[in-house]
Motif scaffolding. Structure first.
Motif, PDB file in Angstrom:
ATOM      1  N   MET A 190       0.846  -1.184   0.000  1.00  0.00           N
ATOM      2  CA  MET A 190       0.000   0.000   0.000  1.00  0.00           C
ATOM      3  C   MET A 190       0.886   1.239   0.000  1.00  0.00           C
ATOM      4  SD  MET A 190      -2.701   1.302   2.938  1.00  0.00           S
ATOM      5  CE  MET A 190      -3.873  -0.012   2.667  1.00  0.00           C
ATOM      6  N   ASN A 191       0.471   2.252  -0.768  1.00  0.00           N
ATOM      7  CA  ASN A 191       1.149   3.540  -0.691  1.00  0.00           C
ATOM      8  C   ASN A 191       0.113   4.655  -0.718  1.00  0.00           C
ATOM      9  OD1 ASN A 191       0.630   4.297  -3.467  1.00  0.00           O
ATOM     10  ND2 ASN A 191       2.254   2.887  -4.057  1.00  0.00           N
ATOM     11  N   LEU A 192       0.553   5.866  -0.451  1.00  0.00           N
ATOM     12  CA  LEU A 192      -0.394   6.970  -0.303  1.00  0.00           C
ATOM     13  C   LEU A 192      -1.149   7.292  -1.588  1.00  0.00           C
ATOM     14  CD1 LEU A 192       1.364   9.445   2.138  1.00  0.00           C
ATOM     15  CD2 LEU A 192      -0.638   8.047   2.543  1.00  0.00           C
ATOM     16  N   THR A 193      -0.561   7.009  -2.746  1.00  0.00           N
ATOM     17  CA  THR A 193      -1.281   7.299  -3.990  1.00  0.00           C
ATOM     18  C   THR A 193      -2.550   6.457  -4.107  1.00  0.00           C
ATOM     19  OG1 THR A 193       0.053   5.705  -5.232  1.00  0.00           O
ATOM     20  CG2 THR A 193       0.782   8.015  -5.259  1.00  0.00           C
ATOM     21  N   GLU A 194      -2.606   5.336  -3.395  1.00  0.00           N
ATOM     22  CA  GLU A 194      -3.789   4.477  -3.432  1.00  0.00           C
ATOM     23  C   GLU A 194      -4.934   5.002  -2.571  1.00  0.00           C
ATOM     24  OE1 GLU A 194      -2.911   0.192  -2.912  1.00  0.00           O
ATOM     25  OE2 GLU A 194      -0.811   0.805  -3.094  1.00  0.00           O
ATOM     26  N   ILE A 195      -4.622   5.814  -1.568  1.00  0.00           N
ATOM     27  CA  ILE A 195      -5.672   6.255  -0.644  1.00  0.00           C
ATOM     28  C   ILE A 195      -5.899   7.766  -0.619  1.00  0.00           C
ATOM     29  CG2 ILE A 195      -5.425   4.231   0.844  1.00  0.00           C
ATOM     30  CD1 ILE A 195      -3.841   5.968   2.814  1.00  0.00           C
ATOM     31  N   LEU A 196      -4.963   8.536  -1.175  1.00  0.00           N
ATOM     32  CA  LEU A 196      -5.050   9.995  -1.122  1.00  0.00           C
ATOM     33  C   LEU A 196      -5.203  10.561  -2.530  1.00  0.00           C
ATOM     34  CD1 LEU A 196      -4.804  12.617   0.624  1.00  0.00           C
ATOM     35  CD2 LEU A 196      -2.338  12.526   0.161  1.00  0.00           C
ATOM     36  N   LYS A 197      -6.327  11.221  -2.790  1.00  0.00           N
ATOM     37  CA  LYS A 197      -6.541  11.877  -4.081  1.00  0.00           C
ATOM     38  C   LYS A 197      -5.879  13.253  -4.053  1.00  0.00           C
ATOM     39  CE  LYS A 197     -10.972   9.897  -5.486  1.00  0.00           C
ATOM     40  NZ  LYS A 197     -12.358  10.235  -5.871  1.00  0.00           N
ATOM     41  N   PRO A 198      -5.370  13.709  -5.203  1.00  0.00           N
ATOM     42  CA  PRO A 198      -4.760  15.046  -5.237  1.00  0.00           C
ATOM     43  C   PRO A 198      -5.706  16.149  -4.753  1.00  0.00           C
ATOM     44  CG  PRO A 198      -4.238  13.848  -7.244  1.00  0.00           C
ATOM     45  CD  PRO A 198      -5.240  13.008  -6.484  1.00  0.00           C
ATOM     46  N   GLY A 199      -6.997  15.996  -5.017  1.00  0.00           N
ATOM     47  CA  GLY A 199      -7.961  17.001  -4.584  1.00  0.00           C
ATOM     48  C   GLY A 199      -8.277  16.972  -3.108  1.00  0.00           C
ATOM     49  N   ALA A 200      -7.774  15.962  -2.390  1.00  0.00           N
ATOM     50  CA  ALA A 200      -8.057  15.817  -0.957  1.00  0.00           C
ATOM     51  C   ALA A 200      -6.983  16.462  -0.095  1.00  0.00           C
ATOM     52  CB  ALA A 200      -8.210  14.342  -0.609  1.00  0.00           C
ATOM     53  N   ILE A 201      -6.350  17.484  -0.646  1.00  0.00           N
ATOM     54  CA  ILE A 201      -5.314  18.217   0.083  1.00  0.00           C
ATOM     55  C   ILE A 201      -5.739  19.673   0.148  1.00  0.00           C
ATOM     56  CG2 ILE A 201      -2.929  19.016   0.010  1.00  0.00           C
ATOM     57  CD1 ILE A 201      -2.186  16.333  -1.153  1.00  0.00           C
ATOM     58  N   LYS A 202      -5.676  20.225   1.345  1.00  0.00           N
ATOM     59  CA  LYS A 202      -6.135  21.603   1.532  1.00  0.00           C
ATOM     60  C   LYS A 202      -5.212  22.321   2.506  1.00  0.00           C
ATOM     61  CE  LYS A 202     -10.410  24.097   2.357  1.00  0.00           C
ATOM     62  NZ  LYS A 202     -11.841  23.975   2.619  1.00  0.00           N
ATOM     63  N   VAL A 203      -4.954  23.587   2.203  1.00  0.00           N
ATOM     64  CA  VAL A 203      -4.212  24.451   3.116  1.00  0.00           C
ATOM     65  C   VAL A 203      -5.224  25.420   3.710  1.00  0.00           C
ATOM     66  CG1 VAL A 203      -2.372  26.149   3.346  1.00  0.00           C
ATOM     67  CG2 VAL A 203      -2.104  24.240   1.747  1.00  0.00           C
ATOM     68  N   ILE A 204      -5.240  25.481   5.029  1.00  0.00           N
ATOM     69  CA  ILE A 204      -6.187  26.338   5.742  1.00  0.00           C
ATOM     70  C   ILE A 204      -5.393  27.334   6.579  1.00  0.00           C
ATOM     71  CG2 ILE A 204      -8.004  26.394   7.494  1.00  0.00           C
ATOM     72  CD1 ILE A 204      -8.814  23.588   6.599  1.00  0.00           C
ATOM     73  N   ALA A 205      -5.772  28.591   6.491  1.00  0.00           N
ATOM     74  CA  ALA A 205      -5.062  29.627   7.232  1.00  0.00           C
ATOM     75  C   ALA A 205      -5.077  29.326   8.728  1.00  0.00           C
ATOM     76  CB  ALA A 205      -5.655  31.002   6.944  1.00  0.00           C
ATOM     77  N   SER A 206      -6.255  29.016   9.247  1.00  0.00           N
ATOM     78  CA  SER A 206      -6.337  28.670  10.667  1.00  0.00           C
ATOM     79  C   SER A 206      -7.672  28.010  10.951  1.00  0.00           C
ATOM     80  CB  SER A 206      -6.176  29.914  11.550  1.00  0.00           C
ATOM     81  OG  SER A 206      -7.284  30.772  11.398  1.00  0.00           O
ATOM     82  N   ALA A 207      -7.681  27.244  12.016  1.00  0.00           N
ATOM     83  CA  ALA A 207      -8.912  26.653  12.533  1.00  0.00           C
ATOM     84  C   ALA A 207      -9.037  27.146  13.967  1.00  0.00           C
ATOM     85  CB  ALA A 207      -8.843  25.133  12.482  1.00  0.00           C
ATOM     86  N   SER A 208     -10.213  27.546  14.354  1.00  0.00           N
ATOM     87  CA  SER A 208     -10.376  28.135  15.688  1.00  0.00           C
ATOM     88  C   SER A 208     -10.284  27.099  16.804  1.00  0.00           C
ATOM     89  CB  SER A 208     -11.711  28.882  15.762  1.00  0.00           C
ATOM     90  OG  SER A 208     -12.778  28.010  15.421  1.00  0.00           O
ATOM     91  N   SER A 209     -10.491  25.811  16.450  1.00  0.00           N
ATOM     92  CA  SER A 209     -10.465  24.767  17.461  1.00  0.00           C
ATOM     93  C   SER A 209     -10.312  23.410  16.791  1.00  0.00           C
ATOM     94  CB  SER A 209     -11.769  24.781  18.268  1.00  0.00           C
ATOM     95  OG  SER A 209     -12.856  24.419  17.420  1.00  0.00           O
ATOM     96  N   LYS A 210     -10.081  22.406  17.618  1.00  0.00           N
ATOM     97  CA  LYS A 210     -10.023  21.027  17.138  1.00  0.00           C
ATOM     98  C   LYS A 210     -11.357  20.658  16.481  1.00  0.00           C
ATOM     99  CE  LYS A 210      -9.287  16.389  19.113  1.00  0.00           C
ATOM    100  NZ  LYS A 210      -8.882  15.704  20.347  1.00  0.00           N
ATOM    101  N   LYS A 211     -12.454  21.035  17.106  1.00  0.00           N
ATOM    102  CA  LYS A 211     -13.780  20.722  16.574  1.00  0.00           C
ATOM    103  C   LYS A 211     -13.970  21.369  15.202  1.00  0.00           C
ATOM    104  CE  LYS A 211     -18.662  20.753  17.838  1.00  0.00           C
ATOM    105  NZ  LYS A 211     -19.646  21.117  18.859  1.00  0.00           N
ATOM    106  N   ARG A 212     -13.551  22.610  15.058  1.00  0.00           N
ATOM    107  CA  ARG A 212     -13.666  23.305  13.763  1.00  0.00           C
ATOM    108  C   ARG A 212     -12.823  22.594  12.713  1.00  0.00           C
ATOM    109  NH1 ARG A 212     -17.051  25.165  10.738  1.00  0.00           N
ATOM    110  NH2 ARG A 212     -15.899  24.237   9.080  1.00  0.00           N
ATOM    111  N   LEU A 213     -11.641  22.121  13.098  1.00  0.00           N
ATOM    112  CA  LEU A 213     -10.769  21.389  12.185  1.00  0.00           C
ATOM    113  C   LEU A 213     -11.435  20.092  11.730  1.00  0.00           C
ATOM    114  CD1 LEU A 213      -8.106  20.972  10.692  1.00  0.00           C
ATOM    115  CD2 LEU A 213      -7.133  20.112  12.817  1.00  0.00           C
ATOM    116  N   LEU A 214     -12.086  19.392  12.649  1.00  0.00           N
ATOM    117  CA  LEU A 214     -12.787  18.161  12.285  1.00  0.00           C
ATOM    118  C   LEU A 214     -13.931  18.458  11.313  1.00  0.00           C
ATOM    119  CD1 LEU A 214     -12.801  16.243  15.693  1.00  0.00           C
ATOM    120  CD2 LEU A 214     -11.252  15.948  13.752  1.00  0.00           C
TER     121      LEU A 214
END
Length: 154
Positions: A1-25
């Motif tokens: 198994m490698n990451l190309t099998e489970i991670l799509k290129p579109g499933a990557i995101k950069v977020i400036a900030s999350a206010s909390s763990k719950k917001r991140l989830l």
């Protein structure tokens, strides 16, 4: 198994900030819905339920939230890089800025554990994490995460 099998290129995101763990989830749930078609509410609920068993912040600014879901047919993943780290109740009490979420079928056993081991091994590489933190382009992040030297299964 490698990451190309489970991670799509579109499933990557950069977020400036999350206010909390719950917001991140919630951000993870939204990403899983937009990329994989999973119900955002079900993803959030499953991730929060898993977190209630013990935090998935593994240390050094890395978290590996994961959940089993009825709608998931094959292992899948989502990656979020936070520009501003968030408290994730990590084992080392350090805030998290690198997050790889895993979604597994409800009946997944060994496959789920193999995926967790792969992601854990990959993100334990301090040089890779340094490169990830230095890049905010999703395509570059995907290339770094899926390069052969980082994703070979044991």
């Amino acid at each position: 198994m490698n990451l190309t099998e489970i991670l799509k290129p579109g499933a990557i995101k950069v977020i400036a900030s999350a206010s909390s763990k719950k917001r991140l989830l919630h951000d993870i749930g939204d990403l899983a819905e937009s990329v994989y078609g999973y119900d955002s509410g079900a993803v959030i609920e499953a991730l929060m339920e898993r977190e209630s068993l013990g935090p998935t912040g593994v240390g050094h600014g890395v978290a590996l939230p994961h959940a089993r879901l009825a709608a998931v047919k094959d292992m899948s993943a989502a990656f979020i890089l936070l520009e501003k780290p968030v408290n994730f109740d990590s084992v080392d009490r350090q805030p998290v800025d690198i997050v790889m979420a895993l979604f597994a079928p409800e009946e997944a056993g060994v496959e789920h554990l193999k995926a967790l081991a792969l992601v854990s091994r990959t993100l334990r590489n301090a040089d890779l994490c340094k490169k990830l933190r230095a890049n905010h382009d999703p395509a570059t992040l995907y290339a770094l995460l899926t390069s052969d030297q980082n994703t070979q299964a044991a």
